[in-house]
Design a protein around this motif. Structure first.
Motif, PDB file in Angstrom:
ATOM      1  N   GLY A   1      -5.893  19.121 -38.431  1.00 21.96           N
ATOM      2  CA  GLY A   1      -6.741  18.819 -37.287  1.00 21.96           C
ATOM      3  C   GLY A   1      -6.627  17.346 -36.902  1.00 21.96           C
ATOM      4  N   GLU A   2      -7.575  16.873 -36.144  1.00 20.13           N
ATOM      5  CA  GLU A   2      -7.537  15.492 -35.655  1.00 20.13           C
ATOM      6  C   GLU A   2      -7.441  14.504 -36.813  1.00 20.13           C
ATOM      7  OE1 GLU A   2      -9.873  13.290 -32.197  1.00 20.13           O
ATOM      8  OE2 GLU A   2     -11.116  13.513 -33.984  1.00 20.13           O
ATOM      9  N   ARG A   3      -6.545  13.538 -36.672  1.00 23.47           N
ATOM     10  CA  ARG A   3      -6.329  12.528 -37.710  1.00 23.47           C
ATOM     11  C   ARG A   3      -6.126  11.172 -37.058  1.00 23.47           C
ATOM     12  NH1 ARG A   3      -3.082  14.676 -42.120  1.00 23.47           N
ATOM     13  NH2 ARG A   3      -3.414  12.649 -43.094  1.00 23.47           N
ATOM     14  N   THR A   4      -6.393  10.128 -37.809  1.00 19.81           N
ATOM     15  CA  THR A   4      -6.075   8.784 -37.336  1.00 19.81           C
ATOM     16  C   THR A   4      -4.597   8.536 -37.576  1.00 19.81           C
ATOM     17  OG1 THR A   4      -6.525   7.726 -39.454  1.00 19.81           O
ATOM     18  CG2 THR A   4      -8.370   7.893 -37.902  1.00 19.81           C
ATOM     19  N   CYS A   5      -4.035   7.611 -36.813  1.00 17.40           N
ATOM     20  CA  CYS A   5      -2.619   7.251 -37.022  1.00 17.40           C
ATOM     21  C   CYS A   5      -2.416   6.779 -38.455  1.00 17.40           C
ATOM     22  CB  CYS A   5      -2.199   6.160 -36.042  1.00 17.40           C
ATOM     23  SG  CYS A   5      -1.926   6.783 -34.382  1.00 17.40           S
ATOM     24  N   GLY A   6      -3.334   5.988 -38.971  1.00 16.45           N
ATOM     25  CA  GLY A   6      -3.220   5.478 -40.334  1.00 16.45           C
ATOM     26  C   GLY A   6      -3.381   6.551 -41.389  1.00 16.45           C
ATOM     27  N   GLY A   7      -3.986   7.668 -41.031  1.00 17.79           N
ATOM     28  CA  GLY A   7      -4.209   8.749 -41.978  1.00 17.79           C
ATOM     29  C   GLY A   7      -3.086   9.766 -42.019  1.00 17.79           C
ATOM     30  N   MET A   8      -2.029   9.516 -41.245  1.00 15.28           N
ATOM     31  CA  MET A   8      -0.907  10.456 -41.203  1.00 15.28           C
ATOM     32  C   MET A   8       0.032  10.171 -42.367  1.00 15.28           C
ATOM     33  SD  MET A   8      -1.632  12.235 -38.528  1.00 15.28           S
ATOM     34  CE  MET A   8      -0.152  13.138 -38.219  1.00 15.28           C
TER      35      MET A   8
ATOM     36  N   ALA B   1       3.183  19.179 -36.959  1.00 18.43           N
ATOM     37  CA  ALA B   1       2.915  20.158 -38.019  1.00 18.43           C
ATOM     38  C   ALA B   1       1.750  19.692 -38.893  1.00 18.43           C
ATOM     39  CB  ALA B   1       4.170  20.378 -38.865  1.00 18.43           C
ATOM     40  N   GLU B   2       1.701  18.403 -39.213  1.00 15.30           N
ATOM     41  CA  GLU B   2       0.596  17.859 -40.006  1.00 15.30           C
ATOM     42  C   GLU B   2      -0.726  17.955 -39.252  1.00 15.30           C
ATOM     43  OE1 GLU B   2       0.521  16.504 -43.289  1.00 15.30           O
ATOM     44  OE2 GLU B   2       2.373  17.660 -43.276  1.00 15.30           O
ATOM     45  N   LEU B   3      -0.693  17.665 -37.959  1.00 13.09           N
ATOM     46  CA  LEU B   3      -1.914  17.779 -37.152  1.00 13.09           C
ATOM     47  C   LEU B   3      -2.385  19.225 -37.071  1.00 13.09           C
ATOM     48  CD1 LEU B   3      -1.126  15.322 -34.218  1.00 13.09           C
ATOM     49  CD2 LEU B   3      -2.913  15.049 -35.957  1.00 13.09           C
ATOM     50  N   ARG B   4      -1.456  20.160 -37.008  1.00  9.85           N
ATOM     51  CA  ARG B   4      -1.823  21.576 -36.946  1.00  9.85           C
ATOM     52  C   ARG B   4      -2.550  21.984 -38.224  1.00  9.85           C
ATOM     53  NH1 ARG B   4      -0.564  26.524 -34.323  1.00  9.85           N
ATOM     54  NH2 ARG B   4      -0.573  25.232 -32.483  1.00  9.85           N
TER      55      ARG B   4
END
Length: 114
Positions: A37-44, A31-34
């Motif tokens: 968009g593209e994110r780093t693992c650390g940016g989640m 849901a966060e990626l939707r």
């Protein structure tokens, strides 16, 4: 470094996708990626430790839900929207809409690190 396994589009299985999305942390990640968009693992923004996040991202990747792109020491996650839509039209949208309406997304943010 050995390339990461991503199933081919035609090899993505419905049962694997549903299993991957059945976990609240993984569903929240998608849901966060939707949204972002593209994110780093650390940016989640998820309340789990790094090793747990790594496990969840691997499960999503091996199910064919996300693509992980390695750049240096960073791992970038993105949803395989086109592949999922090709294999299972409307499935991801339906799941994410139901998730948003359920109130689980807001409740998830209040959880502590596990």
């Amino acid at each position: 470094m050995k390339p990461l396994y991503h199933p081919d589009r035609d090899d993505i299985q419905l049962s694997s996708v549903l299993y991957a999305l059945s976990d609240p942390v993984r569903l929240h990640l998608v849901a966060e990626l939707r949204k972002a968009g593209e994110r780093t693992c650390g940016g989640m923004d998820v309340p789990v430790v790094r090793s747990t996040l790594s496990h969840h991202s691997r499960t999503l990747r091996e199910a064919g839900v996300v693509r992980v792109r390695v750049q240096g020491t960073q791992r970038f996650l993105s949803i395989r929207t086109d592949d999922l839509e090709y294999r299972f039209p409307g499935l991801l949208d339906s799941i994410l809409q139901a998730y948003a309406k359920s109130g689980e997304a807001a409740a998830f943010q209040d959880k502590t690190v596990t």
